[in-house]
Design an enzyme around this catalytic site. Sequence first.
Site, short mmCIF file in Angstrom:
data_model
loop_
_atom_site.label_atom_id
_atom_site.label_comp_id
_atom_site.label_asym_id
_atom_site.label_seq_id
_atom_site.Cartn_x
_atom_site.Cartn_y
_atom_site.Cartn_z
N GLU A 1 -15.87 2.99 12.64
CA GLU A 1 -17.15 2.46 13.14
C GLU A 1 -18.14 2.23 11.99
O GLU A 1 -19.35 2.32 12.18
CB GLU A 1 -17.77 3.40 14.19
CG GLU A 1 -16.86 3.75 15.34
CD GLU A 1 -16.44 2.54 16.15
OE1 GLU A 1 -17.30 1.68 16.41
OE2 GLU A 1 -15.26 2.44 16.49
N GLN B 1 -13.85 27.90 4.49
CA GLN B 1 -14.13 28.82 3.38
C GLN B 1 -14.58 30.19 3.89
O GLN B 1 -14.17 31.23 3.36
CB GLN B 1 -15.20 28.22 2.47
CG GLN B 1 -15.39 28.96 1.15
CD GLN B 1 -14.19 28.81 0.24
OE1 GLN B 1 -13.45 27.83 0.33
NE2 GLN B 1 -13.98 29.77 -0.64
N ARG C 1 -23.26 3.36 17.31
CA ARG C 1 -23.42 4.32 16.21
C ARG C 1 -24.03 5.65 16.63
O ARG C 1 -23.55 6.70 16.20
CB ARG C 1 -24.19 3.67 15.06
CG ARG C 1 -23.27 2.80 14.22
CD ARG C 1 -23.95 2.10 13.07
NE ARG C 1 -22.97 1.21 12.44
CZ ARG C 1 -23.19 -0.03 12.08
NH1 ARG C 1 -24.38 -0.56 12.29
NH2 ARG C 1 -22.24 -0.75 11.51
N LEU D 1 -13.80 31.55 6.74
CA LEU D 1 -12.65 32.24 7.33
C LEU D 1 -11.59 32.59 6.29
O LEU D 1 -10.66 33.35 6.59
CB LEU D 1 -12.01 31.37 8.43
CG LEU D 1 -12.54 31.60 9.85
CD1 LEU D 1 -13.97 31.12 10.00
CD2 LEU D 1 -11.65 30.91 10.88
N TRP E 1 -5.79 -0.36 13.63
CA TRP E 1 -6.68 0.78 13.89
C TRP E 1 -7.33 0.70 15.27
O TRP E 1 -8.47 1.14 15.45
CB TRP E 1 -7.77 0.89 12.81
CG TRP E 1 -7.30 0.81 11.40
CD1 TRP E 1 -7.65 -0.09 10.46
CD2 TRP E 1 -6.35 1.68 10.78
NE1 TRP E 1 -7.00 0.14 9.29
CE2 TRP E 1 -6.19 1.24 9.45
CE3 TRP E 1 -5.61 2.79 11.20
CZ2 TRP E 1 -5.33 1.85 8.54
CZ3 TRP E 1 -4.76 3.39 10.29
CH2 TRP E 1 -4.62 2.92 8.98
N PRO F 1 -5.67 -5.84 9.09
CA PRO F 1 -5.15 -5.33 7.82
C PRO F 1 -6.00 -5.73 6.62
O PRO F 1 -6.14 -4.96 5.67
CB PRO F 1 -3.75 -5.95 7.75
CG PRO F 1 -3.34 -6.10 9.18
CD PRO F 1 -4.60 -6.46 9.91
#
Length: 408
Positions: free
Chosen positions: A388, A361, A267, A363, A166, A136
């Site tokens: 990450e 946008q 990564r 569509l 998370w 937290p």
Amino acid sequence: MSDETSEFSLELSSDLREMRDWVHEFAKSVVRPAAAEWDEREQVPWPVLEEASKIGLYSLDFYAQQYFEGSGLGIPVAFEELFWGDAGIGLSLVGSSLAAVSVVSNGTPEQIGEWLPQMFGEPGDVKLGAFCSSEPDAGSDVGAIRTRAVYDEKADEWVINGVKTWATNGGIANVHVVVASVDPALRSRGQASFIVPPGTPGLSMGQKFRKHGIRASHTAEVILDDVRVPGRCLVGGKDKLDERLARTREGKRGGEQAAMKTFEASRPSVAAMAVGVARAAVEFATDYARTREQFGRPIGQNQGVAFQLADMRASVDAARLLTWRAAWMARRGLPFTAAEGSMSKLVAGETAVRVTEQAIQILGGNGYTREYPVERWHRDAKIFTIFEGTSEIQRMLIGRAVTGLDVR
């Protein structure tokens, strides 16, 4: 022309192309048709994991093959295809791999052999792994981790207390890998990772988060209340930890901190996930622009649309190349002297957010409804600028690398 020069190629090997096509077919026929349902349900798509397990896609063997693939591109290629299918389901399929990487990167051969199979299971008995680092009050600031691990020498056990947040698969995983502080005065350099075996008393799930995107992936708090794990569950072993801490206390380099080493290794893989989502949006918007007619012609004939699609496609290809470079360097053990891993994640994550918004946008009103997948892809894409390592953290790391200054 020298031999070294002639070896350069951007063409995937036949084995990688075959694997890519196999994973793509699963993403096309199994993952994508199930995506909207599991996004709405906000639950782990166990039937999809079971199907993946049956064909060997969700398995330790598959991830090991790709992780150790010679070019370094096995994982990025596989992850791009899975996340092209759907990011939420994709994360459920690869979520265990971060816990696995944390053990592979820092653990002993005995730990790898004992715990990795228990993170994947087998057909009919699918299992999960969870990597628990964030707290937290400790997200980007890994050094602020408060979860504490204290060694009980008499029992040869580590006692862990704290709260993680998370955590992908948090609280429902069979095996949790928890980052904890063993010497708070050293901040991130005084941390270590611990394997919490299945059924260990004191570990429980806290709040399950209802998320903006990647909703088919389970994310929750993990509560650790006097959790006792055997001494052998310290990732890398106590001798290695004691040596690292001693060097650090003497003012010498103590080596890479476990959590940061895991994030850096992951990564390019996370970047590949973002590339998959972005590519899906570009392909869908392109097909739509070819067939959607306004004013008597396909909207793709309008420069305002075609130029957007051109930029979108170029951005995705550029993000993929940065991802492949970082993965290739990592496989060869080349140092990220310019933070190439961070570059790949930064560019791929922000590209995914931008091109999925552009797809909406293109569509128009259709793109804003759940009848079309681009709004879900846009919701999913945002996570790649947050987890990450946020985009801001990636820029800081790149800034430090290119300037040589202590950028804060």
